[in-house]
Write a protein that holds these residues in place. Structure first.
Motif, PDB file in Angstrom:
ATOM      1  N   SER A  43       0.829  -1.199   0.000  1.00  0.00           N
ATOM      2  CA  SER A  43       0.000   0.000   0.000  1.00  0.00           C
ATOM      3  C   SER A  43       0.866   1.253   0.000  1.00  0.00           C
ATOM      4  CB  SER A  43      -0.934  -0.004   1.209  1.00  0.00           C
ATOM      5  OG  SER A  43      -1.635   1.218   1.328  1.00  0.00           O
ATOM      6  N   HIS A  44       1.916   1.257   0.802  1.00  0.00           N
ATOM      7  CA  HIS A  44       2.823   2.396   0.830  1.00  0.00           C
ATOM      8  C   HIS A  44       3.451   2.614  -0.549  1.00  0.00           C
ATOM      9  CE1 HIS A  44       3.604   2.211   5.475  1.00  0.00           C
ATOM     10  NE2 HIS A  44       2.332   2.356   5.162  1.00  0.00           N
ATOM     11  N   ALA A  45       3.870   1.525  -1.183  1.00  0.00           N
ATOM     12  CA  ALA A  45       4.487   1.631  -2.505  1.00  0.00           C
ATOM     13  C   ALA A  45       3.502   2.174  -3.535  1.00  0.00           C
ATOM     14  CB  ALA A  45       5.021   0.263  -2.947  1.00  0.00           C
ATOM     15  N   ARG A  46       2.243   1.727  -3.471  1.00  0.00           N
ATOM     16  CA  ARG A  46       1.233   2.224  -4.414  1.00  0.00           C
ATOM     17  C   ARG A  46       0.992   3.717  -4.223  1.00  0.00           C
ATOM     18  NH1 ARG A  46      -1.429  -2.732  -3.147  1.00  0.00           N
ATOM     19  NH2 ARG A  46      -2.764  -1.649  -1.641  1.00  0.00           N
ATOM     20  N   GLU A  47       0.898   4.141  -2.957  1.00  0.00           N
ATOM     21  CA  GLU A  47       0.650   5.558  -2.690  1.00  0.00           C
ATOM     22  C   GLU A  47       1.800   6.422  -3.195  1.00  0.00           C
ATOM     23  OE1 GLU A  47      -2.214   5.261   1.251  1.00  0.00           O
ATOM     24  OE2 GLU A  47      -0.068   5.622   1.517  1.00  0.00           O
ATOM     25  N   LEU A  48       3.026   5.970  -2.978  1.00  0.00           N
ATOM     26  CA  LEU A  48       4.180   6.734  -3.442  1.00  0.00           C
ATOM     27  C   LEU A  48       4.213   6.774  -4.971  1.00  0.00           C
ATOM     28  CD1 LEU A  48       6.746   8.283  -2.851  1.00  0.00           C
ATOM     29  CD2 LEU A  48       7.958   6.091  -2.653  1.00  0.00           C
ATOM     30  N   THR A  68       1.679   6.577  -6.973  1.00  0.00           N
ATOM     31  CA  THR A  68       0.603   7.465  -7.423  1.00  0.00           C
ATOM     32  C   THR A  68       1.033   8.922  -7.321  1.00  0.00           C
ATOM     33  OG1 THR A  68      -1.107   5.879  -6.773  1.00  0.00           O
ATOM     34  CG2 THR A  68      -1.782   8.183  -6.992  1.00  0.00           C
ATOM     35  N   TRP A  69       1.711   9.278  -6.232  1.00  0.00           N
ATOM     36  CA  TRP A  69       2.186  10.652  -6.091  1.00  0.00           C
ATOM     37  C   TRP A  69       3.186  10.999  -7.193  1.00  0.00           C
ATOM     38  CZ3 TRP A  69       2.396  15.494  -5.177  1.00  0.00           C
ATOM     39  CH2 TRP A  69       3.617  16.169  -5.087  1.00  0.00           C
ATOM     40  N   LEU A  70       4.132  10.112  -7.457  1.00  0.00           N
ATOM     41  CA  LEU A  70       5.130  10.383  -8.486  1.00  0.00           C
ATOM     42  C   LEU A  70       4.486  10.535  -9.862  1.00  0.00           C
ATOM     43  CD1 LEU A  70       7.983   7.948  -7.378  1.00  0.00           C
ATOM     44  CD2 LEU A  70       7.892  10.430  -7.095  1.00  0.00           C
ATOM     45  N   ALA A  71       3.435   9.757 -10.103  1.00  0.00           N
ATOM     46  CA  ALA A  71       2.775   9.803 -11.413  1.00  0.00           C
ATOM     47  C   ALA A  71       1.881  11.023 -11.582  1.00  0.00           C
ATOM     48  CB  ALA A  71       1.959   8.531 -11.625  1.00  0.00           C
ATOM     49  N   THR A  72       1.440  11.617 -10.477  1.00  0.00           N
ATOM     50  CA  THR A  72       0.463  12.714 -10.556  1.00  0.00           C
ATOM     51  C   THR A  72       0.984  14.029  -9.995  1.00  0.00           C
ATOM     52  OG1 THR A  72      -0.511  12.130  -8.398  1.00  0.00           O
ATOM     53  CG2 THR A  72      -1.460  11.083 -10.367  1.00  0.00           C
ATOM     54  N   ARG A  73       2.256  14.081  -9.593  1.00  0.00           N
ATOM     55  CA  ARG A  73       2.749  15.288  -8.934  1.00  0.00           C
ATOM     56  C   ARG A  73       2.683  16.526  -9.830  1.00  0.00           C
ATOM     57  NH1 ARG A  73       7.050  12.353 -10.584  1.00  0.00           N
ATOM     58  NH2 ARG A  73       8.941  13.404 -11.370  1.00  0.00           N
ATOM     59  N   GLY A  74       2.681  16.315 -11.146  1.00  0.00           N
ATOM     60  CA  GLY A  74       2.556  17.444 -12.058  1.00  0.00           C
ATOM     61  C   GLY A  74       1.190  18.108 -12.019  1.00  0.00           C
ATOM     62  N   ASP A  75       0.201  17.421 -11.437  1.00  0.00           N
ATOM     63  CA  ASP A  75      -1.153  17.982 -11.335  1.00  0.00           C
ATOM     64  C   ASP A  75      -1.305  18.893 -10.122  1.00  0.00           C
ATOM     65  OD1 ASP A  75      -1.716  16.374 -13.530  1.00  0.00           O
ATOM     66  OD2 ASP A  75      -2.550  14.754 -12.305  1.00  0.00           O
ATOM     67  N   PRO A 132      -0.054  22.003  -7.342  1.00  0.00           N
ATOM     68  CA  PRO A 132       0.682  23.270  -7.350  1.00  0.00           C
ATOM     69  C   PRO A 132       2.166  23.037  -7.068  1.00  0.00           C
ATOM     70  CG  PRO A 132      -1.353  23.492  -6.088  1.00  0.00           C
ATOM     71  CD  PRO A 132      -1.205  22.036  -6.406  1.00  0.00           C
ATOM     72  N   THR A 133       3.014  23.883  -7.623  1.00  0.00           N
ATOM     73  CA  THR A 133       4.460  23.687  -7.496  1.00  0.00           C
ATOM     74  C   THR A 133       4.925  23.713  -6.044  1.00  0.00           C
ATOM     75  OG1 THR A 133       4.765  26.063  -7.870  1.00  0.00           O
ATOM     76  CG2 THR A 133       4.963  24.604  -9.786  1.00  0.00           C
ATOM     77  N   ASP A 134       4.196  24.396  -5.167  1.00  0.00           N
ATOM     78  CA  ASP A 134       4.583  24.436  -3.754  1.00  0.00           C
ATOM     79  C   ASP A 134       4.661  23.039  -3.149  1.00  0.00           C
ATOM     80  OD1 ASP A 134       4.695  27.129  -3.909  1.00  0.00           O
ATOM     81  OD2 ASP A 134       2.903  27.541  -2.706  1.00  0.00           O
ATOM     82  N   TRP A 135       3.845  22.115  -3.670  1.00  0.00           N
ATOM     83  CA  TRP A 135       3.833  20.775  -3.110  1.00  0.00           C
ATOM     84  C   TRP A 135       5.070  19.969  -3.512  1.00  0.00           C
ATOM     85  CZ3 TRP A 135       1.743  19.264   1.053  1.00  0.00           C
ATOM     86  CH2 TRP A 135       0.552  19.848   1.500  1.00  0.00           C
ATOM     87  N   SER A 136       5.778  20.398  -4.549  1.00  0.00           N
ATOM     88  CA  SER A 136       7.051  19.745  -4.858  1.00  0.00           C
ATOM     89  C   SER A 136       8.061  20.012  -3.754  1.00  0.00           C
ATOM     90  CB  SER A 136       7.593  20.255  -6.200  1.00  0.00           C
ATOM     91  OG  SER A 136       6.782  19.800  -7.263  1.00  0.00           O
ATOM     92  N   GLU A 137       8.016  21.242  -3.202  1.00  0.00           N
ATOM     93  CA  GLU A 137       8.896  21.583  -2.091  1.00  0.00           C
ATOM     94  C   GLU A 137       8.388  20.975  -0.781  1.00  0.00           C
ATOM     95  OE1 GLU A 137      11.772  23.191  -2.290  1.00  0.00           O
ATOM     96  OE2 GLU A 137      11.513  23.261  -4.470  1.00  0.00           O
ATOM     97  N   GLY A 138       7.093  20.719  -0.705  1.00  0.00           N
ATOM     98  CA  GLY A 138       6.495  20.199   0.520  1.00  0.00           C
ATOM     99  C   GLY A 138       6.376  18.691   0.541  1.00  0.00           C
ATOM    100  N   SER A 139       7.016  18.010  -0.399  1.00  0.00           N
ATOM    101  CA  SER A 139       6.989  16.546  -0.417  1.00  0.00           C
ATOM    102  C   SER A 139       8.402  16.026  -0.163  1.00  0.00           C
ATOM    103  CB  SER A 139       6.470  16.031  -1.763  1.00  0.00           C
ATOM    104  OG  SER A 139       7.362  16.406  -2.811  1.00  0.00           O
ATOM    105  N   ASP A 140       8.505  14.761   0.163  1.00  0.00           N
ATOM    106  CA  ASP A 140       9.810  14.206   0.518  1.00  0.00           C
ATOM    107  C   ASP A 140       9.879  12.735   0.147  1.00  0.00           C
ATOM    108  OD1 ASP A 140      12.430  14.227   1.867  1.00  0.00           O
ATOM    109  OD2 ASP A 140      11.446  12.936   3.332  1.00  0.00           O
ATOM    110  N   MET A 141      11.016  12.334  -0.383  1.00  0.00           N
ATOM    111  CA  MET A 141      11.305  10.917  -0.617  1.00  0.00           C
ATOM    112  C   MET A 141      12.796  10.739  -0.338  1.00  0.00           C
ATOM    113  SD  MET A 141      10.517   8.489  -3.946  1.00  0.00           S
ATOM    114  CE  MET A 141      11.674   9.345  -5.019  1.00  0.00           C
ATOM    115  N   SER A 142      13.108  10.311   0.861  1.00  0.00           N
ATOM    116  CA  SER A 142      14.504  10.259   1.269  1.00  0.00           C
ATOM    117  C   SER A 142      14.768   9.011   2.097  1.00  0.00           C
ATOM    118  CB  SER A 142      14.863  11.514   2.087  1.00  0.00           C
ATOM    119  OG  SER A 142      14.051  11.594   3.248  1.00  0.00           O
ATOM    120  N   ASN A 143      16.050   8.735   2.312  1.00  0.00           N
ATOM    121  CA  ASN A 143      16.419   7.644   3.202  1.00  0.00           C
ATOM    122  C   ASN A 143      17.695   8.019   3.941  1.00  0.00           C
ATOM    123  OD1 ASN A 143      18.841   6.454   1.690  1.00  0.00           O
ATOM    124  ND2 ASN A 143      17.236   6.413   0.119  1.00  0.00           N
TER     125      ASN A 143
END
Length: 202
Positions: free
Chosen positions: A121-126, A128-135, A137-148
């Motif tokens: 489920s976590h993988a699907r949600e991530l 989905t975000w990567l596939a739709t992040r262009g939809d 507002p640009t502020d959410w690119s700065e407000g999202s995170d994918m790190s380790n």
């Protein structure tokens, strides 16, 4: 290992999973149905069937199984016809591996299946975000995170770190409620995944 899952709710009721309730929940479609009811609110079996590409007979069956184990219930205030509406009972789940340490092999297998489906489920949600992040507002690119990160910790320090992370998340939960009360247009529901586990370095 403890796995916490919760959703936005004014009174975040949490249910601790035991062997019986886990048996009723640990099915990929049932977990998706329950997740949808928590995130999106009450729905009918037909609406959920359309969302997940299933038959309404299948979603009806699994919703009844979830109801039998106390995960969902009728939402009579939503009903405006003959079709049955469902809503989630609890807004959070707590899974603690210690509760299943002495369980029989069948129950341990069910617990493993549940945890793997949470990971899926976590993988699907991530994804989905990567596939739709262009939809968004640009502020959410700065407000999202994918790190380790890789650290050297004892089990006790790892548990301490997890507790502190959860505490920080709860602090921001209250800030989000304050923003909601001010009808801020930029407030959105966000998902936070945390994974901490040892790795072999041999």
């Amino acid at each position: 290992m403890t796995e916490h899952e919760d959703r936005k709710h004014e009174e975040r009721t949490q249910r601790r999973l035991d062997a019986r309730s886990l048996r009723g929940l640990a099915h990929p479609l049932r977990m998706q149905l329950l997740d949808a009811l928590r995130q999106r609110g009450p729905a009918t079996a037909s609406q959920l069937a359309e969302r997940f590409g299933e038959s309404s007979g299948s979603t009806s069956y699994h919703l009844r199984q979830l109801a039998a184990h106390g995960f969902v219930e009728d939402a009579p205030e939503q009903g405006k016809g003959r079709e049955r509406w469902w809503q989630a009972v609890d807004q959070g789940l707590v899974f603690d591996s210690a509760d299943f340490a002495d369980a029989n092999p069948e129950t341990r297998g069910i617990a493993e299946m549940y945890l793997h489906e949470v990971a899926n489920s976590h993988a699907r949600e991530l994804s989905t975000w990567l596939a739709t992040r262009g939809d968004w507002p640009t502020d959410w690119s700065e407000g999202s995170d994918m790190s380790n990160a890789t650290l050297r910790l004892t089990p006790a320090l790892a548990a301490e770190l997890i507790t502190k992370m959860h505490g920080l998340i709860n602090d921001y939960r209250s800030l989000g409620h304050e923003a909601d009360s001010q009808d801020t247009e930029t407030v959105e529901t966000v998902r936070i995944h945390t994974h901490l586990f040892p790795i072999s370095t041999d």
